[in-house]
Design a protein around this motif. Structure first.
Motif, short mmCIF file in Angstrom:
data_model
loop_
_atom_site.label_atom_id
_atom_site.label_comp_id
_atom_site.label_asym_id
_atom_site.label_seq_id
_atom_site.Cartn_x
_atom_site.Cartn_y
_atom_site.Cartn_z
N VAL A 21 0.85 -1.20 0.00
CA VAL A 21 0.00 0.00 0.00
C VAL A 21 0.88 1.25 0.00
O VAL A 21 0.66 2.19 -0.77
CB VAL A 21 -0.96 0.00 1.22
CG1 VAL A 21 -1.64 1.35 1.37
CG2 VAL A 21 -2.01 -1.07 1.07
N LEU A 22 1.90 1.21 0.85
CA LEU A 22 2.81 2.35 0.94
C LEU A 22 3.48 2.62 -0.40
O LEU A 22 3.51 3.75 -0.89
CB LEU A 22 3.86 2.07 2.02
CG LEU A 22 4.88 3.16 2.32
CD1 LEU A 22 4.16 4.41 2.80
CD2 LEU A 22 5.85 2.70 3.38
N VAL A 24 2.57 1.56 -3.49
CA VAL A 24 1.62 1.91 -4.56
C VAL A 24 1.12 3.34 -4.37
O VAL A 24 1.11 4.13 -5.32
CB VAL A 24 0.45 0.90 -4.58
CG1 VAL A 24 -0.68 1.40 -5.46
CG2 VAL A 24 0.93 -0.46 -5.07
N LEU A 25 0.75 3.65 -3.13
CA LEU A 25 0.21 5.00 -2.90
C LEU A 25 1.27 6.06 -3.09
O LEU A 25 0.98 7.14 -3.60
CB LEU A 25 -0.39 5.10 -1.49
CG LEU A 25 -1.74 4.42 -1.29
CD1 LEU A 25 -2.28 4.73 0.08
CD2 LEU A 25 -2.75 4.82 -2.34
N LYS A 27 3.68 6.00 -5.16
CA LYS A 27 3.92 6.19 -6.58
C LYS A 27 2.70 6.82 -7.29
O LYS A 27 2.86 7.72 -8.11
CB LYS A 27 4.22 4.83 -7.21
CG LYS A 27 4.96 4.94 -8.53
CD LYS A 27 5.70 3.65 -8.81
CE LYS A 27 6.64 3.82 -9.97
NZ LYS A 27 6.06 3.90 -11.26
N PHE A 28 1.51 6.32 -6.96
CA PHE A 28 0.35 6.72 -7.75
C PHE A 28 -0.56 7.73 -7.06
O PHE A 28 -1.47 8.25 -7.69
CB PHE A 28 -0.48 5.50 -8.14
CG PHE A 28 0.28 4.55 -9.02
CD1 PHE A 28 0.52 4.88 -10.35
CD2 PHE A 28 0.76 3.35 -8.53
CE1 PHE A 28 1.23 4.01 -11.16
CE2 PHE A 28 1.47 2.48 -9.33
CZ PHE A 28 1.71 2.82 -10.66
N ALA A 29 -0.32 7.96 -5.80
CA ALA A 29 -1.22 8.92 -5.12
C ALA A 29 -0.46 10.07 -4.48
O ALA A 29 -0.68 11.22 -4.83
CB ALA A 29 -2.08 8.20 -4.10
N TRP A 30 0.44 9.74 -3.54
CA TRP A 30 1.00 10.84 -2.75
C TRP A 30 1.88 11.77 -3.56
O TRP A 30 1.80 12.99 -3.41
CB TRP A 30 1.78 10.30 -1.53
CG TRP A 30 0.99 9.38 -0.68
CD1 TRP A 30 1.40 8.18 -0.19
CD2 TRP A 30 -0.36 9.54 -0.20
NE1 TRP A 30 0.39 7.60 0.55
CE2 TRP A 30 -0.68 8.40 0.56
CE3 TRP A 30 -1.32 10.54 -0.34
CZ2 TRP A 30 -1.92 8.23 1.18
CZ3 TRP A 30 -2.55 10.38 0.26
CH2 TRP A 30 -2.84 9.24 1.01
N PRO A 32 1.83 12.38 -6.93
CA PRO A 32 1.01 13.30 -7.74
C PRO A 32 0.23 14.30 -6.91
O PRO A 32 0.13 15.47 -7.29
CB PRO A 32 0.04 12.37 -8.48
CG PRO A 32 0.60 11.03 -8.38
CD PRO A 32 1.53 10.98 -7.23
N ILE A 33 -0.29 13.86 -5.76
CA ILE A 33 -1.09 14.77 -4.94
C ILE A 33 -0.21 15.90 -4.39
O ILE A 33 -0.56 17.07 -4.49
CB ILE A 33 -1.80 14.01 -3.79
CG1 ILE A 33 -2.93 13.16 -4.36
CG2 ILE A 33 -2.36 14.98 -2.75
CD1 ILE A 33 -3.60 12.25 -3.36
N MET A 34 0.96 15.52 -3.86
CA MET A 34 1.82 16.55 -3.28
C MET A 34 2.28 17.53 -4.35
O MET A 34 2.31 18.74 -4.13
CB MET A 34 3.05 15.94 -2.58
CG MET A 34 2.77 15.08 -1.37
SD MET A 34 1.54 15.71 -0.24
CE MET A 34 2.46 17.01 0.51
N GLY A 36 0.70 18.13 -7.17
CA GLY A 36 -0.48 18.90 -7.58
C GLY A 36 -0.75 20.02 -6.62
O GLY A 36 -0.98 21.16 -7.02
N LEU A 37 -0.67 19.68 -5.32
CA LEU A 37 -0.93 20.70 -4.29
C LEU A 37 0.09 21.80 -4.37
O LEU A 37 -0.24 22.99 -4.28
CB LEU A 37 -0.91 20.06 -2.90
CG LEU A 37 -2.13 19.22 -2.54
CD1 LEU A 37 -1.92 18.53 -1.21
CD2 LEU A 37 -3.38 20.08 -2.49
#
Lengths: 165, 347
Positions: A21-22, A24-25, A27-30, A32-34, A36-37
């Protein structure tokens, strides 16, 4: 006491799941989110800065316009003032000129009148003297019809002249 | 967590006329513990449960993978393995000898079964991945419009973790590299806590109230802290400044204390989360079991107490909603503080 002894099977599965989870997230979530923010924050602050700049620019333009308007107004006033003084001057000048001209005309007229008067006087004098002469001639002619009286009077006149001189 | 199904379960057994005494301890431990099947409801004598994969490895029998339904809820052995419900190996799967006896030596095979808690962790993991990958995709697309939906719900939390947990604890310079872990651990704990409050499948498993789970989480914090510890961090441990020399030499009291601290910090994290969530689950279950304790004495007493129990359990659940968030926050905050200690510059 199953409660406080960790089960190794669960530990292994938890390690795998959480690790996955760590990974995958991350790479694909945190990430891009950081990103993007962050980019959004930057965009917002940039936009705010630009808005501030635009506001300042508008303010600057406004003051500039006002200054310009003030200047124009002042210039207009100045021009008006100048025009007024000019007008006054012209009027004054015209007045002076007219007066001078009038004076000149008056003077000229006066001279002319005087001359005419003189002429008239002269003429009158001439006429008068002529008339007087004529009259005198006539009178004298009548008086000196008698030759003796003529001579006598001449003598008298000559005497008069000679006493005068 | 208690649910109407659970009530019916025990009520029906008591109505069966077996006059079996209600075993409170078993009832509680069944609900907060792990299991090889996901029990949903019992109607009469029919247990309805989701069978889960059993993965065993033993030196004699090798690798064995089968569904837990083969055990028939632990009543029958299968392939020489038995799910013990009593005795020394209660709740565990034991290897049987050729004559059906539990082996004397190494009776426990290597057990990597997908238990109720493992499945619950999987479900929560998939849920978390789905939520945050879909949110992440929105950010990748750019932001021509204002955030909507789930993005709107989670963005303030992500920003809170960034601005109010990570940056104040770790500092502007180093915080970014810990953000993925902090965010993951926060949402992992929170979502698992919340799922634990849902009484029926796929929730209801006591994941974060299990010490193995919190141990792994704390282990991550410990490993990350240790790996990222800078020179200053280790110097503070071995040769703490401002401490009189006689506390360091010849008997290194302070270094020993400091070094113990390195290990106690994650252990405290582990125990705090585990104990809080476990306690919450336990209290709720105890309120429900009151119904059956009184019900066993007198049916009407059971009905009467159920009103009180249900209302207490209701308020406990509300409280647990708060605790779910607070514990996730505390774990994340303390992890961040430990990372901050490890990366602090000398000043």
């Amino acid at each position: 006491m199953g409660l406080i002894t960790p089960d190794y099977g669960l530990v292994v599965w938890m390690l795998i799941s959480f690790g996955l989870v760590l990974f995958v997230l991350k790479k694909f979530a945190w990430i891009p989110i950081m990103q993007g923010l962050k980019s959004r924050e930057e965009t917002i602050s940039k936009s705010l800065r630009q808005a501030e700049e635009a506001r300042n620019e508008i303010k600057r333009l406004q003051t500039y316009n006002e200054e310009l308007a003030d200047k124009a107004r002042a210039e207009r006033e100045l021009a008006l003032k100048e025009a007024k003084t000019l007008r006054d001057k012209i009027v004054e000048e015209a007045k002076v000129n007219a007066q001078a001209e009038a004076q000149k005309i008056i003077d000229k007229s006066r001279i002319m009148i005087l001359q005419e008067k003189e002429n008239a006087q002269k003429e009158l004098a001439t006429i008068a003297s002529k008339l007087a002469l004529e009259i005198t001639e006539k009178v004298l002619r009548k008086q000196f019809a008698d030759k003796e009286k003529q001579i006598e009077y001449f003598k008298e006149l000559l005497a008069e002249i000679s006493t005068k001189n | 967590m208690g649910s109407t199904e659970e009530k019916r379960d025990s009520l029906s057994t008591s109505e069966e006329g077996k006059k079996e005494k209600f075993n409170t301890v078993e009832f509680i431990f069944e609900h907060i513990g792990d299991s090889y099947e996901w029990h949903i409801v019992t109607i009469g004598h029919n247990h309805i449960a989701i069978p889960l994969p059993i993965i065993l490895y033993s030196e004699q029998k090798g690798l064995n993978i089968f569904l837990s339904s083969k055990f028939h809820h632990g009543k029958e052995p299968y392939r020489g393995f038995k799910w013990e419900h009593e005795g020394k190996y209660k709740g565990k799967i034991v290897e049987l000898g050729s004559n059906g006896e539990v082996l004397e030596e190494n009776p426990l095979p290597y057990n990597f079964s997908i238990t109720k808690l493992v499945l619950s962790i999987f479900i929560a993991s998939i849920l978390i991945c789905w939520i945050f990958i879909s949110i992440g995709r929105k950010y990748k697309k750019g932001f021509d419009k204002a955030p909507t939906g789930m993005q709107n719900l989670f963005e303030p939390i992500i920003l809170f973790i960034k601005d109010d947990i990570a940056i104040p604890s770790i500092g502007e310079k180093h915080y970014a590299r810990f953000m993925p872990f902090l965010l993951t651990v926060f949402f992992f704990i929170w979502i698992n806590n919340m799922m634990g409050l849902i009484p029926i499948f796929p929730g209801g498993a006591n994941v974060t109230g299990n010490i193995a789970v919190t141990m792994v989480l704390a282990l991550f914090t410990f490993v990350i802290t240790t790996i990222n510890g800078n020179k200053h961090y280790w110097k503070e441990i071995i040769n703490a400044p401002g401490v009189p020399w006689f506390l360091k030499f010849p008997i290194p009291i302070m270094p020993v204390v400091e070094l113990t601290g390195v290990f106690t910090k994650p252990i405290v994290l582990m125990i705090r989360l585990f104990a809080n969530i476990l306690a919450g689950h336990m209290v709720a279950i105890v309120f429900f079991s009151l119904i059956f304790i009184f019900g066993a004495l007198n049916m009407w007493a059971g009905y009467g107490i159920s009103i009180i129990s249900v209302s207490f359990a209701f308020f406990m659940t509300l409280l647990e909603l708060l605790v779910a968030l607070i514990q996730a926050y505390v774990f994340t905050l303390l992890s961040a503080i430990y990372f901050g200690m490890a990366t602090a510059e000398h000043h």
